[in-house]
Design a protein around this motif. Structure first.
Motif, PDB file in Angstrom:
ATOM      1  N   GLU A  66       0.828  -1.211   0.000  1.00  0.00           N
ATOM      2  CA  GLU A  66       0.000   0.000   0.000  1.00  0.00           C
ATOM      3  C   GLU A  66       0.860   1.258   0.000  1.00  0.00           C
ATOM      4  O   GLU A  66       0.570   2.224  -0.709  1.00  0.00           O
ATOM      5  CB  GLU A  66      -0.924   0.010   1.219  1.00  0.00           C
ATOM      6  CG  GLU A  66      -1.862   1.198   1.244  1.00  0.00           C
ATOM      7  CD  GLU A  66      -2.783   1.213   2.454  1.00  0.00           C
ATOM      8  OE1 GLU A  66      -3.592   2.155   2.541  1.00  0.00           O
ATOM      9  OE2 GLU A  66      -2.698   0.295   3.304  1.00  0.00           O
ATOM     10  N   ALA A  67       1.947   1.241   0.777  1.00  0.00           N
ATOM     11  CA  ALA A  67       2.834   2.403   0.832  1.00  0.00           C
ATOM     12  C   ALA A  67       3.484   2.654  -0.526  1.00  0.00           C
ATOM     13  O   ALA A  67       3.551   3.798  -0.992  1.00  0.00           O
ATOM     14  CB  ALA A  67       3.909   2.199   1.901  1.00  0.00           C
ATOM     15  N   ILE A  68       3.935   1.600  -1.182  1.00  0.00           N
ATOM     16  CA  ILE A  68       4.558   1.754  -2.500  1.00  0.00           C
ATOM     17  C   ILE A  68       3.529   2.207  -3.535  1.00  0.00           C
ATOM     18  O   ILE A  68       3.798   3.099  -4.340  1.00  0.00           O
ATOM     19  CB  ILE A  68       5.248   0.453  -2.933  1.00  0.00           C
ATOM     20  CG1 ILE A  68       6.473   0.210  -2.047  1.00  0.00           C
ATOM     21  CG2 ILE A  68       5.650   0.501  -4.402  1.00  0.00           C
ATOM     22  CD1 ILE A  68       7.141  -1.128  -2.252  1.00  0.00           C
ATOM     23  N   ALA A  69       2.343   1.616  -3.502  1.00  0.00           N
ATOM     24  CA  ALA A  69       1.292   2.006  -4.449  1.00  0.00           C
ATOM     25  C   ALA A  69       0.925   3.477  -4.273  1.00  0.00           C
ATOM     26  O   ALA A  69       0.783   4.209  -5.259  1.00  0.00           O
ATOM     27  CB  ALA A  69       0.060   1.125  -4.266  1.00  0.00           C
ATOM     28  N   TYR A  70       0.800   3.914  -3.039  1.00  0.00           N
ATOM     29  CA  TYR A  70       0.453   5.313  -2.777  1.00  0.00           C
ATOM     30  C   TYR A  70       1.570   6.243  -3.277  1.00  0.00           C
ATOM     31  O   TYR A  70       1.288   7.263  -3.902  1.00  0.00           O
ATOM     32  CB  TYR A  70       0.206   5.525  -1.285  1.00  0.00           C
ATOM     33  CG  TYR A  70      -0.147   6.939  -0.932  1.00  0.00           C
ATOM     34  CD1 TYR A  70      -1.385   7.465  -1.280  1.00  0.00           C
ATOM     35  CD2 TYR A  70       0.743   7.760  -0.260  1.00  0.00           C
ATOM     36  CE1 TYR A  70      -1.719   8.773  -0.965  1.00  0.00           C
ATOM     37  CE2 TYR A  70       0.419   9.062   0.063  1.00  0.00           C
ATOM     38  CZ  TYR A  70      -0.807   9.566  -0.293  1.00  0.00           C
ATOM     39  OH  TYR A  70      -1.124  10.864   0.016  1.00  0.00           O
ATOM     40  N   ALA A  71       2.806   5.876  -3.014  1.00  0.00           N
ATOM     41  CA  ALA A  71       3.930   6.698  -3.460  1.00  0.00           C
ATOM     42  C   ALA A  71       3.976   6.782  -4.985  1.00  0.00           C
ATOM     43  O   ALA A  71       4.208   7.857  -5.555  1.00  0.00           O
ATOM     44  CB  ALA A  71       5.243   6.139  -2.921  1.00  0.00           C
ATOM     45  N   VAL A  72       3.735   5.678  -5.655  1.00  0.00           N
ATOM     46  CA  VAL A  72       3.758   5.662  -7.123  1.00  0.00           C
ATOM     47  C   VAL A  72       2.615   6.507  -7.683  1.00  0.00           C
ATOM     48  O   VAL A  72       2.808   7.328  -8.585  1.00  0.00           O
ATOM     49  CB  VAL A  72       3.687   4.208  -7.658  1.00  0.00           C
ATOM     50  CG1 VAL A  72       3.408   4.171  -9.142  1.00  0.00           C
ATOM     51  CG2 VAL A  72       4.982   3.472  -7.347  1.00  0.00           C
ATOM     52  N   VAL A  73       1.420   6.319  -7.147  1.00  0.00           N
ATOM     53  CA  VAL A  73       0.258   7.078  -7.635  1.00  0.00           C
ATOM     54  C   VAL A  73       0.468   8.573  -7.421  1.00  0.00           C
ATOM     55  O   VAL A  73       0.244   9.378  -8.342  1.00  0.00           O
ATOM     56  CB  VAL A  73      -1.034   6.600  -6.936  1.00  0.00           C
ATOM     57  CG1 VAL A  73      -2.178   7.571  -7.165  1.00  0.00           C
ATOM     58  CG2 VAL A  73      -1.408   5.214  -7.415  1.00  0.00           C
ATOM     59  N   MET A  74       0.899   8.959  -6.245  1.00  0.00           N
ATOM     60  CA  MET A  74       1.089  10.385  -5.960  1.00  0.00           C
ATOM     61  C   MET A  74       2.245  10.961  -6.782  1.00  0.00           C
ATOM     62  O   MET A  74       2.116  12.052  -7.346  1.00  0.00           O
ATOM     63  CB  MET A  74       1.346  10.607  -4.468  1.00  0.00           C
ATOM     64  CG  MET A  74       0.138  10.357  -3.605  1.00  0.00           C
ATOM     65  SD  MET A  74      -1.294  11.355  -4.027  1.00  0.00           S
ATOM     66  CE  MET A  74      -0.845  12.896  -3.291  1.00  0.00           C
ATOM     67  N   GLY A  75       3.341  10.249  -6.859  1.00  0.00           N
ATOM     68  CA  GLY A  75       4.493  10.750  -7.609  1.00  0.00           C
ATOM     69  C   GLY A  75       4.194  10.918  -9.091  1.00  0.00           C
ATOM     70  O   GLY A  75       4.424  11.980  -9.667  1.00  0.00           O
ATOM     71  N   LEU A  76       3.675   9.872  -9.698  1.00  0.00           N
ATOM     72  CA  LEU A  76       3.355   9.947 -11.129  1.00  0.00           C
ATOM     73  C   LEU A  76       2.239  10.949 -11.407  1.00  0.00           C
ATOM     74  O   LEU A  76       2.329  11.744 -12.342  1.00  0.00           O
ATOM     75  CB  LEU A  76       2.947   8.568 -11.657  1.00  0.00           C
ATOM     76  CG  LEU A  76       4.076   7.573 -11.896  1.00  0.00           C
ATOM     77  CD1 LEU A  76       3.497   6.224 -12.288  1.00  0.00           C
ATOM     78  CD2 LEU A  76       5.009   8.084 -12.962  1.00  0.00           C
TER      79      LEU A  76
END
Length: 105
Positions: A66-76
């Motif tokens: 979840e942490a990685i998915a959130y970081a990817v979604v927000m960053g991209l």
């Protein structure tokens, strides 16, 4: 002849370096885009997952996926929004500057 070369170099140099007005507008635009895109992405995250986004991705209470998915979604999401908005605003700004240059005698 030398005066024409100097004038051409001056115009080329002025075109390469962004003017102070665009720096100010671009900075304010970046702040607004960052704020708005974060709000939109947070809303989309809540609708897609059914829960609030992680307050801190460093928290051990949040799963790694979840942490990685959130970081990817927000960053991209934020970077793509910034690129699209800044490029379209720069294009519009350039057309305004060219129109103003054409109007000056």
């Amino acid at each position: 002849m030398a005066d024409m070369a100097r004038e051409a170099k001056r115009e080329i140099g002025a075109m390469d370096k962004p003017d102070m007005q665009w720096r100010i507008v671009g900075g304010l635009l970046g702040l607004a885009v960052g704020f708005c895109s974060r709000k939109v992405l947070t809303f989309a995250w809540e609708k897609a997952t059914g829960k609030k986004p992680p307050a801190s991705v460093d928290s051990p209470d949040i799963g790694l996926g979840e942490a990685i998915a959130y970081a990817v979604v927000m960053g991209l999401g934020m970077e793509i929004t910034r690129i699209v908005v800044t490029r379209s605003a720069a294009r519009k700004w350039r057309s305004w500057k060219d129109a103003a240059r054409d109007l000056t005698p």
